[in-house]
Design a protein around this motif. Structure first.
Motif, PDB file in Angstrom:
ATOM      1  N   GLN A  71       0.848  -1.187   0.000  1.00  0.00           N
ATOM      2  CA  GLN A  71       0.000   0.000   0.000  1.00  0.00           C
ATOM      3  C   GLN A  71       0.886   1.240   0.000  1.00  0.00           C
ATOM      4  O   GLN A  71       1.774   1.378   0.851  1.00  0.00           O
ATOM      5  CB  GLN A  71      -0.905   0.027   1.240  1.00  0.00           C
ATOM      6  N   PHE A  72       0.639   2.141  -0.947  1.00  0.00           N
ATOM      7  CA  PHE A  72       1.448   3.344  -1.096  1.00  0.00           C
ATOM      8  C   PHE A  72       0.543   4.568  -1.251  1.00  0.00           C
ATOM      9  O   PHE A  72      -0.435   4.518  -2.000  1.00  0.00           O
ATOM     10  CB  PHE A  72       2.359   3.235  -2.324  1.00  0.00           C
ATOM     11  N   VAL A  73       0.883   5.642  -0.553  1.00  0.00           N
ATOM     12  CA  VAL A  73       0.201   6.923  -0.705  1.00  0.00           C
ATOM     13  C   VAL A  73       1.259   7.952  -1.062  1.00  0.00           C
ATOM     14  O   VAL A  73       2.234   8.138  -0.314  1.00  0.00           O
ATOM     15  CB  VAL A  73      -0.535   7.337   0.579  1.00  0.00           C
ATOM     16  N   VAL A  74       1.093   8.600  -2.203  1.00  0.00           N
ATOM     17  CA  VAL A  74       2.128   9.484  -2.754  1.00  0.00           C
ATOM     18  C   VAL A  74       1.612  10.912  -2.804  1.00  0.00           C
ATOM     19  O   VAL A  74       0.660  11.214  -3.537  1.00  0.00           O
ATOM     20  CB  VAL A  74       2.532   9.028  -4.174  1.00  0.00           C
ATOM     21  N   LEU A 143      -9.046   1.478  -0.676  1.00  0.00           N
ATOM     22  CA  LEU A 143      -7.838   0.850  -1.212  1.00  0.00           C
ATOM     23  C   LEU A 143      -6.752   0.645  -0.159  1.00  0.00           C
ATOM     24  O   LEU A 143      -5.959  -0.290  -0.260  1.00  0.00           O
ATOM     25  CB  LEU A 143      -7.256   1.700  -2.350  1.00  0.00           C
ATOM     26  N   ILE A 144      -6.702   1.534   0.830  1.00  0.00           N
ATOM     27  CA  ILE A 144      -5.625   1.503   1.829  1.00  0.00           C
ATOM     28  C   ILE A 144      -6.206   1.049   3.165  1.00  0.00           C
ATOM     29  O   ILE A 144      -6.937   1.799   3.824  1.00  0.00           O
ATOM     30  CB  ILE A 144      -4.969   2.895   1.984  1.00  0.00           C
ATOM     31  N   GLU A 145      -5.883  -0.165   3.572  1.00  0.00           N
ATOM     32  CA  GLU A 145      -6.402  -0.706   4.833  1.00  0.00           C
ATOM     33  C   GLU A 145      -5.592  -0.156   6.002  1.00  0.00           C
ATOM     34  O   GLU A 145      -4.361  -0.203   6.001  1.00  0.00           O
ATOM     35  CB  GLU A 145      -6.349  -2.236   4.810  1.00  0.00           C
ATOM     36  N   SER A 146      -6.310   0.351   7.007  1.00  0.00           N
ATOM     37  CA  SER A 146      -5.659   1.057   8.106  1.00  0.00           C
ATOM     38  C   SER A 146      -4.784   0.171   8.976  1.00  0.00           C
ATOM     39  O   SER A 146      -3.859   0.656   9.637  1.00  0.00           O
ATOM     40  CB  SER A 146      -6.710   1.744   8.981  1.00  0.00           C
ATOM     41  N   ASP A 147      -5.054  -1.138   8.991  1.00  0.00           N
ATOM     42  CA  ASP A 147      -4.277  -2.034   9.867  1.00  0.00           C
ATOM     43  C   ASP A 147      -3.153  -2.748   9.136  1.00  0.00           C
ATOM     44  O   ASP A 147      -2.514  -3.644   9.693  1.00  0.00           O
ATOM     45  CB  ASP A 147      -5.202  -3.054  10.531  1.00  0.00           C
ATOM     46  N   GLU A 148      -2.888  -2.355   7.890  1.00  0.00           N
ATOM     47  CA  GLU A 148      -1.813  -2.956   7.108  1.00  0.00           C
ATOM     48  C   GLU A 148      -0.686  -1.945   6.901  1.00  0.00           C
ATOM     49  O   GLU A 148      -0.933  -0.742   6.807  1.00  0.00           O
ATOM     50  CB  GLU A 148      -2.337  -3.434   5.750  1.00  0.00           C
ATOM     51  N   PRO A 149       0.571  -2.410   6.831  1.00  0.00           N
ATOM     52  CA  PRO A 149       1.682  -1.478   6.589  1.00  0.00           C
ATOM     53  C   PRO A 149       1.489  -0.674   5.304  1.00  0.00           C
ATOM     54  O   PRO A 149       1.079  -1.220   4.272  1.00  0.00           O
ATOM     55  CB  PRO A 149       2.897  -2.403   6.477  1.00  0.00           C
ATOM     56  N   THR A 150       1.767   0.599   5.399  1.00  0.00           N
ATOM     57  CA  THR A 150       1.593   1.515   4.276  1.00  0.00           C
ATOM     58  C   THR A 150       2.835   2.384   4.144  1.00  0.00           C
ATOM     59  O   THR A 150       3.437   2.764   5.157  1.00  0.00           O
ATOM     60  CB  THR A 150       0.362   2.420   4.506  1.00  0.00           C
ATOM     61  N   ALA A 151       3.224   2.689   2.930  1.00  0.00           N
ATOM     62  CA  ALA A 151       4.313   3.643   2.690  1.00  0.00           C
ATOM     63  C   ALA A 151       3.697   4.964   2.250  1.00  0.00           C
ATOM     64  O   ALA A 151       2.956   5.013   1.259  1.00  0.00           O
ATOM     65  CB  ALA A 151       5.263   3.126   1.621  1.00  0.00           C
ATOM     66  N   VAL A 152       3.973   6.018   2.998  1.00  0.00           N
ATOM     67  CA  VAL A 152       3.506   7.355   2.639  1.00  0.00           C
ATOM     68  C   VAL A 152       4.711   8.146   2.145  1.00  0.00           C
ATOM     69  O   VAL A 152       5.729   8.249   2.841  1.00  0.00           O
ATOM     70  CB  VAL A 152       2.837   8.060   3.834  1.00  0.00           C
ATOM     71  N   SER A 182       4.858   0.358   8.953  1.00  0.00           N
ATOM     72  CA  SER A 182       4.715   1.298   7.847  1.00  0.00           C
ATOM     73  C   SER A 182       5.986   2.130   7.674  1.00  0.00           C
ATOM     74  O   SER A 182       6.907   2.063   8.500  1.00  0.00           O
ATOM     75  CB  SER A 182       3.517   2.224   8.090  1.00  0.00           C
ATOM     76  N   PHE A 183       6.014   2.940   6.626  1.00  0.00           N
ATOM     77  CA  PHE A 183       7.185   3.762   6.327  1.00  0.00           C
ATOM     78  C   PHE A 183       6.744   5.144   5.858  1.00  0.00           C
ATOM     79  O   PHE A 183       5.670   5.297   5.272  1.00  0.00           O
ATOM     80  CB  PHE A 183       8.039   3.116   5.231  1.00  0.00           C
ATOM     81  N   ILE A 184       7.596   6.128   6.116  1.00  0.00           N
ATOM     82  CA  ILE A 184       7.411   7.474   5.577  1.00  0.00           C
ATOM     83  C   ILE A 184       8.689   7.853   4.846  1.00  0.00           C
ATOM     84  O   ILE A 184       9.764   7.913   5.451  1.00  0.00           O
ATOM     85  CB  ILE A 184       7.131   8.504   6.690  1.00  0.00           C
ATOM     86  N   ALA A 185       8.584   8.081   3.546  1.00  0.00           N
ATOM     87  CA  ALA A 185       9.724   8.533   2.745  1.00  0.00           C
ATOM     88  C   ALA A 185       9.541  10.018   2.460  1.00  0.00           C
ATOM     89  O   ALA A 185       8.450  10.447   2.054  1.00  0.00           O
ATOM     90  CB  ALA A 185       9.808   7.745   1.439  1.00  0.00           C
ATOM     91  N   ALA A 186      10.572  10.809   2.690  1.00  0.00           N
ATOM     92  CA  ALA A 186      10.450  12.252   2.500  1.00  0.00           C
ATOM     93  C   ALA A 186      11.779  12.836   2.052  1.00  0.00           C
ATOM     94  O   ALA A 186      12.844  12.325   2.403  1.00  0.00           O
ATOM     95  CB  ALA A 186       9.999  12.929   3.801  1.00  0.00           C
ATOM     96  N   VAL A 262      14.097   7.677   4.851  1.00  0.00           N
ATOM     97  CA  VAL A 262      12.924   6.808   4.988  1.00  0.00           C
ATOM     98  C   VAL A 262      12.811   6.426   6.447  1.00  0.00           C
ATOM     99  O   VAL A 262      13.714   5.802   7.028  1.00  0.00           O
ATOM    100  CB  VAL A 262      13.043   5.542   4.112  1.00  0.00           C
ATOM    101  N   ALA A 263      11.691   6.807   7.070  1.00  0.00           N
ATOM    102  CA  ALA A 263      11.453   6.492   8.469  1.00  0.00           C
ATOM    103  C   ALA A 263      10.610   5.219   8.590  1.00  0.00           C
ATOM    104  O   ALA A 263       9.700   4.991   7.789  1.00  0.00           O
ATOM    105  CB  ALA A 263      10.715   7.652   9.144  1.00  0.00           C
TER     106      ALA A 263
END
Length: 266
Positions: A71-74, A143-152, A182-186, A262-263
């Motif tokens: 799951q990715f949110v860009v 599309l993005i399930e809240s309890d699954e790892p997501t990359a933002v 999950s991860f946050i890339a910035a 990437v956090a």
């Protein structure tokens, strides 16, 4: 385009400027003229823009292949490029879901026409300061399930936020919403030269219609990540973030670079 939005080709547009710097075709004379001014101030701007985009794709590939993220949110999607996050993620696993978000009307129109399929890829209107609202939006939750790892992803986005407290606040807020794993890339444009920062900020402020923050010194950017644990090698020039065999883009300098990290949300 959405009702009420008028395509202005006489003024530069930040999304089209980036498209030009990346070698795209969706730009006009005003955009090219603004880029020419930027390149006079920082001749390495084109290479740094390419490096940031390749950083986004490398991070996507690594998180999908090595960490199993699906799951990715860009944020700050910009105009479509030849290869986007969904191309990389769905090549690893066709069931991967990607949500793109931007508050630029032109970028939204192009992305919806070229990338959105509603089943696995969605395009939404939102800027980085609306990250919490977007992540909780019912349409996104489809599309993005809240309890699954997501990359933002906030790649080439943090410098569009005006207030320093808001930059740190967005990262902290998003980390508090995401599921463990999950991860946050910035990444953020940086310069140690105050004169360069001022000239570049003035150009981008005009081209973005006021939706611009600041190019900042690296030390200030480092503080925004707070106590978030960072994957190695930490906050570095995006060219140096696990490049592997990807060495096509030139590294930045003290005058002009993009630094990213990437956090890992635990």
């Amino acid at each position: 385009m959405p009702q009420g939005d008028v395509l202005d080709v006489a003024s530069a547009n930040a999304a089209r400027m980036t498209n030009y710097l990346l070698g795209g075709k969706d730009h006009y004379a005003a955009d090219r003229a603004a880029c020419a001014q930027l390149l006079e101030v920082v001749p390495s701007a084109r290479g740094v823009a390419v490096a940031a985009h390749r950083f986004l794709l490398r991070v996507t590939s690594l998180l999908a292949r090595e960490y199993g993220v699906r799951q990715f949110v860009v944020f700050g999607t910009g105009l479509p490029t030849a290869v986007g996050v969904h191309h990389i993620a769905q090549a690893v696993d066709g069931r991967s879901h990607v949500v793109y978000a931007d508050d630029d009307s032109l970028a939204l129109v192009h992305c919806r026409a070229m990338w959105e399929d509603w089943r696995r890829t969605l395009v939404m209107r939102a800027g980085p300061l609306q990250a919490e609202r977007l992540l909780l939006d019912p349409e996104v939750r489809r599309l993005i399930e809240s309890d699954e790892p997501t990359a933002v992803m906030f790649v080439s986005v943090l410098h569009t936020i005006a207030q320093p407290a808001d930059v740190a606040g967005v990262l902290e807020q998003v980390a508090g919403i995401l599921a463990p794993g999950s991860f946050i890339a910035a990444s953020h444009l940086v310069s140690e030269d105050a004169w360069i920062r001022g000239r570049a900020d003035a150009l981008y402020q005009q081209a973005s219609g006021g939706r611009w923050g600041q190019v900042r010194p690296r030390a200030e950017v480092a503080r925004y990540f707070g106590s978030l644990p960072l994957l190695r090698p930490g906050l570095v020039d995006v060219c140096q973030w696990r490049p592997g065999s990807d060495r096509m883009a030139a590294a930045g300098s003290r005058v002009w670079a993009e630094h990213g990290a990437v956090a890992h949300v635990r």
